[in-house]
Write a protein that holds these residues in place. Sequence first.
Motif, PDB file in Angstrom:
ATOM      1  N   ALA A 193       0.830  -1.204   0.000  1.00  8.46           N
ATOM      2  CA  ALA A 193       0.000   0.000   0.000  1.00  8.46           C
ATOM      3  C   ALA A 193       0.866   1.256   0.000  1.00  8.46           C
ATOM      4  CB  ALA A 193      -0.928  -0.004   1.214  1.00  8.46           C
ATOM      5  N   ARG A 194       1.975   1.245   0.756  1.00 14.34           N
ATOM      6  CA  ARG A 194       2.860   2.412   0.764  1.00 14.34           C
ATOM      7  C   ARG A 194       3.442   2.671  -0.623  1.00 14.34           C
ATOM      8  NH1 ARG A 194       7.957   2.923   0.324  1.00 14.34           N
ATOM      9  NH2 ARG A 194       8.291   0.690   0.631  1.00 14.34           N
ATOM     10  N   ARG A 195       3.890   1.617  -1.283  1.00 12.56           N
ATOM     11  CA  ARG A 195       4.466   1.791  -2.617  1.00 12.56           C
ATOM     12  C   ARG A 195       3.430   2.364  -3.591  1.00 12.56           C
ATOM     13  NH1 ARG A 195       6.710  -3.167  -1.052  1.00 12.56           N
ATOM     14  NH2 ARG A 195       5.151  -4.350  -2.246  1.00 12.56           N
ATOM     15  N   LEU A 196       2.189   1.915  -3.483  1.00 12.55           N
ATOM     16  CA  LEU A 196       1.146   2.420  -4.367  1.00 12.55           C
ATOM     17  C   LEU A 196       0.788   3.870  -4.025  1.00 12.55           C
ATOM     18  CD1 LEU A 196      -1.144  -0.738  -4.563  1.00 12.55           C
ATOM     19  CD2 LEU A 196       0.452   0.111  -6.291  1.00 12.55           C
ATOM     20  N   ALA A 197       0.813   4.213  -2.732  1.00 19.58           N
ATOM     21  CA  ALA A 197       0.558   5.607  -2.345  1.00 19.58           C
ATOM     22  C   ALA A 197       1.670   6.514  -2.857  1.00 19.58           C
ATOM     23  CB  ALA A 197       0.440   5.712  -0.827  1.00 19.58           C
ATOM     24  N   GLU A 198       2.921   6.037  -2.800  1.00 24.31           N
ATOM     25  CA  GLU A 198       4.033   6.820  -3.349  1.00 24.31           C
ATOM     26  C   GLU A 198       3.877   6.993  -4.856  1.00 24.31           C
ATOM     27  OE1 GLU A 198       7.412   4.596  -2.083  1.00 24.31           O
ATOM     28  OE2 GLU A 198       7.545   5.630  -0.137  1.00 24.31           O
ATOM     29  N   LEU A 199       3.386   5.954  -5.528  1.00 30.82           N
ATOM     30  CA  LEU A 199       3.151   6.070  -6.961  1.00 30.82           C
ATOM     31  C   LEU A 199       2.072   7.112  -7.240  1.00 30.82           C
ATOM     32  CD1 LEU A 199       3.712   5.067  -9.807  1.00 30.82           C
ATOM     33  CD2 LEU A 199       2.055   3.211  -9.424  1.00 30.82           C
ATOM     34  N   ALA A 200       1.016   7.125  -6.411  1.00 33.95           N
ATOM     35  CA  ALA A 200      -0.023   8.150  -6.572  1.00 33.95           C
ATOM     36  C   ALA A 200       0.573   9.542  -6.385  1.00 33.95           C
ATOM     37  CB  ALA A 200      -1.148   7.904  -5.565  1.00 33.95           C
ATOM     38  N   LEU A 201       1.459   9.696  -5.400  1.00 32.32           N
ATOM     39  CA  LEU A 201       2.104  10.984  -5.173  1.00 32.32           C
ATOM     40  C   LEU A 201       2.932  11.413  -6.382  1.00 32.32           C
ATOM     41  CD1 LEU A 201       2.999  13.374  -3.429  1.00 32.32           C
ATOM     42  CD2 LEU A 201       4.679  11.867  -2.346  1.00 32.32           C
ATOM     43  N   ARG A 202       3.564  10.460  -7.026  1.00 32.34           N
ATOM     44  CA  ARG A 202       4.398  10.784  -8.187  1.00 32.34           C
ATOM     45  C   ARG A 202       3.580  11.263  -9.374  1.00 32.34           C
ATOM     46  NH1 ARG A 202       7.592   5.516  -9.239  1.00 32.34           N
ATOM     47  NH2 ARG A 202       8.197   6.669 -11.140  1.00 32.34           N
ATOM     48  N   THR A 203       2.274  11.037  -9.364  1.00 31.52           N
ATOM     49  CA  THR A 203       1.435  11.559 -10.435  1.00 31.52           C
ATOM     50  C   THR A 203       1.120  13.036 -10.251  1.00 31.52           C
ATOM     51  OG1 THR A 203      -0.710  11.065  -9.378  1.00 31.52           O
ATOM     52  CG2 THR A 203       0.350   9.292 -10.645  1.00 31.52           C
TER      53      THR A 203
ATOM     54  N   PRO B 288      -4.062   5.969 -15.398  1.00 32.27           N
ATOM     55  CA  PRO B 288      -3.282   6.202 -16.622  1.00 32.27           C
ATOM     56  C   PRO B 288      -1.992   6.970 -16.357  1.00 32.27           C
ATOM     57  CG  PRO B 288      -5.613   6.638 -17.014  1.00 32.27           C
ATOM     58  CD  PRO B 288      -5.445   6.467 -15.530  1.00 32.27           C
ATOM     59  N   THR B 289      -2.091   8.019 -15.536  1.00 30.40           N
ATOM     60  CA  THR B 289      -0.893   8.794 -15.213  1.00 30.40           C
ATOM     61  C   THR B 289       0.091   7.956 -14.413  1.00 30.40           C
ATOM     62  OG1 THR B 289      -2.312  10.744 -15.101  1.00 30.40           O
ATOM     63  CG2 THR B 289      -0.088  10.971 -14.249  1.00 30.40           C
ATOM     64  N   ALA B 290      -0.417   7.091 -13.532  1.00 22.77           N
ATOM     65  CA  ALA B 290       0.463   6.225 -12.751  1.00 22.77           C
ATOM     66  C   ALA B 290       1.229   5.278 -13.656  1.00 22.77           C
ATOM     67  CB  ALA B 290      -0.348   5.453 -11.720  1.00 22.77           C
ATOM     68  N   LEU B 291       0.570   4.786 -14.700  1.00 22.67           N
ATOM     69  CA  LEU B 291       1.261   3.915 -15.644  1.00 22.67           C
ATOM     70  C   LEU B 291       2.407   4.663 -16.322  1.00 22.67           C
ATOM     71  CD1 LEU B 291      -1.792   2.107 -17.300  1.00 22.67           C
ATOM     72  CD2 LEU B 291      -0.063   1.065 -15.828  1.00 22.67           C
ATOM     73  N   VAL B 292       2.195   5.939 -16.607  1.00 25.32           N
ATOM     74  CA  VAL B 292       3.241   6.750 -17.248  1.00 25.32           C
ATOM     75  C   VAL B 292       4.428   6.939 -16.319  1.00 25.32           C
ATOM     76  CG1 VAL B 292       3.782   9.045 -18.151  1.00 25.32           C
ATOM     77  CG2 VAL B 292       1.646   7.920 -18.795  1.00 25.32           C
ATOM     78  N   VAL B 293       4.174   7.364 -15.069  1.00 27.42           N
ATOM     79  CA  VAL B 293       5.290   7.688 -14.177  1.00 27.42           C
ATOM     80  C   VAL B 293       6.006   6.437 -13.684  1.00 27.42           C
ATOM     81  CG1 VAL B 293       4.197   9.830 -13.429  1.00 27.42           C
ATOM     82  CG2 VAL B 293       3.813   7.744 -12.113  1.00 27.42           C
ATOM     83  N   SER B 294       5.340   5.294 -13.753  1.00 28.51           N
ATOM     84  CA  SER B 294       6.012   4.070 -13.308  1.00 28.51           C
ATOM     85  C   SER B 294       7.025   3.567 -14.330  1.00 28.51           C
ATOM     86  CB  SER B 294       4.977   2.978 -13.015  1.00 28.51           C
ATOM     87  OG  SER B 294       4.284   2.615 -14.195  1.00 28.51           O
TER      88      SER B 294
ATOM     89  N   LEU C 224       0.886  14.315 -22.500  1.00 28.89           N
ATOM     90  CA  LEU C 224       0.744  15.571 -21.733  1.00 28.89           C
ATOM     91  C   LEU C 224       1.044  15.347 -20.267  1.00 28.89           C
ATOM     92  CD1 LEU C 224      -0.103  18.533 -21.621  1.00 28.89           C
ATOM     93  CD2 LEU C 224      -2.477  17.754 -21.277  1.00 28.89           C
ATOM     94  N   ASP C 225       0.519  14.239 -19.697  1.00 30.37           N
ATOM     95  CA  ASP C 225       0.821  13.916 -18.292  1.00 30.37           C
ATOM     96  C   ASP C 225       2.325  13.734 -18.097  1.00 30.37           C
ATOM     97  OD1 ASP C 225      -1.747  14.059 -17.367  1.00 30.37           O
ATOM     98  OD2 ASP C 225      -2.148  11.912 -17.590  1.00 30.37           O
ATOM     99  N   ALA C 226       2.951  12.962 -18.982  1.00 29.04           N
ATOM    100  CA  ALA C 226       4.384  12.702 -18.857  1.00 29.04           C
ATOM    101  C   ALA C 226       5.188  13.994 -18.962  1.00 29.04           C
ATOM    102  CB  ALA C 226       4.832  11.706 -19.926  1.00 29.04           C
TER     103      ALA C 226
END
Length: 396
Positions: A275-285, A301-307, A390-392
């Motif tokens: 859950a922490r790793r996924l929350a950090e991924l959300a923050l990276r968006t 979709p944005t999470a897929l880009v930043v990952s 655009l997100d990236a």
Amino acid sequence: MGARRRRTGHDWKLLTESCTALLERLPELVDEHMRQLAEHSPVYGEFLPYDQQWREAEEAMRIGIQTMSAPRDSPRRDLEYAEEAGRRRAQQGLPLELLVHAYRAAGYLVWDALMEEGAAAGQEPERLVVLMRSATMVWSAVDAQAAVATEAYRATEMELRRRTDERLQALLDALLEGQEAPGLAARAAAGLDLPERGPYAVVVLRSERRESYRRPVEGDGFRFIWRMRADCEVGVVALAGGQGLDGVARALDGRCSGPGGISPVVAGLAELGRARRLAELALRTCPPDATAVVRLDQRMPTALVVSQPELAGRLVSDVFGSLLELEPADRAVLLETLDAWLACEGSAGRAAGRLYCHRNTVFNRLRRLEQLTSRSLARPRDLIEMTLALDAYRLS
């Protein structure tokens, strides 16, 4: 019992004789003391075996009585013992008020016994006078012993609480790091008073703005536990009562300046690392200037880009290659228009209102964007590529 004041040699001799007689009666005094404590509260008998309590009470009363008649410059053994007793009782868990009561009850018992000794020595009435003059000394000693024991108790209690907090924080950190150890989740659940199984989420906040806001601790159907880290703040959210991520977002709204990320719901403490790793991924968006706390399930979709940063960079180059060669101001206008059009669900009129321009201006900018990217916003696949690019671009 043991503070001394200035006294004559004769007074000291009479007091010593009374204390010596008292020591001969010590076992019966301890028995009476134990009876009184048990009558006052059954808790005394729950934290230590009777024999051990009796021995410790006997030693404390013996040291106190001996100190009463000791030379003025001798060490205060009664206070040394009171300090040790205060530490022991804190470690054993006896409530502080019962520790103080035990000292005062012993003081009354010893004083009454001294008065009995003086009254029994009828042929020496001056002994009773000497003992009466010692009243202030006896009660000052009892007060000093109780104060020293209390101070030692509180200091030990604080240290024990600090150690407990550190141990619980270490358990929570281990869960958030995703460590796997037998019984780890069960120990954390017991220490933190949380269910081992149950719905949880994790919140991660970027650290720069955390000082100015009061973090939620409890809400309707959930509880937050916060951990400070060097570069972020992590909150474990225990969900209950049917509350979901909408409730978490509402609780954080106005309490956290953001940016931050909220993980999806996980099924227990053992899954807090994921859950922490996924929350950090959300923050990276969240772009650098963001102020919102966002949910990962609403930013997939944005999470897929930043990952995938390498692929994200290639996507920006492929889609916006010609656009990136424009003057910065010109490029910014086109991308801002695309962002507003997407936010307004493809409505040029609404986007124009947001951008303070005519709707035909929006259409013209979008057509120019399509020409530069060789893509059409009317084709779903092209639209997806441009949206992700655009997100990236914004996140880079």
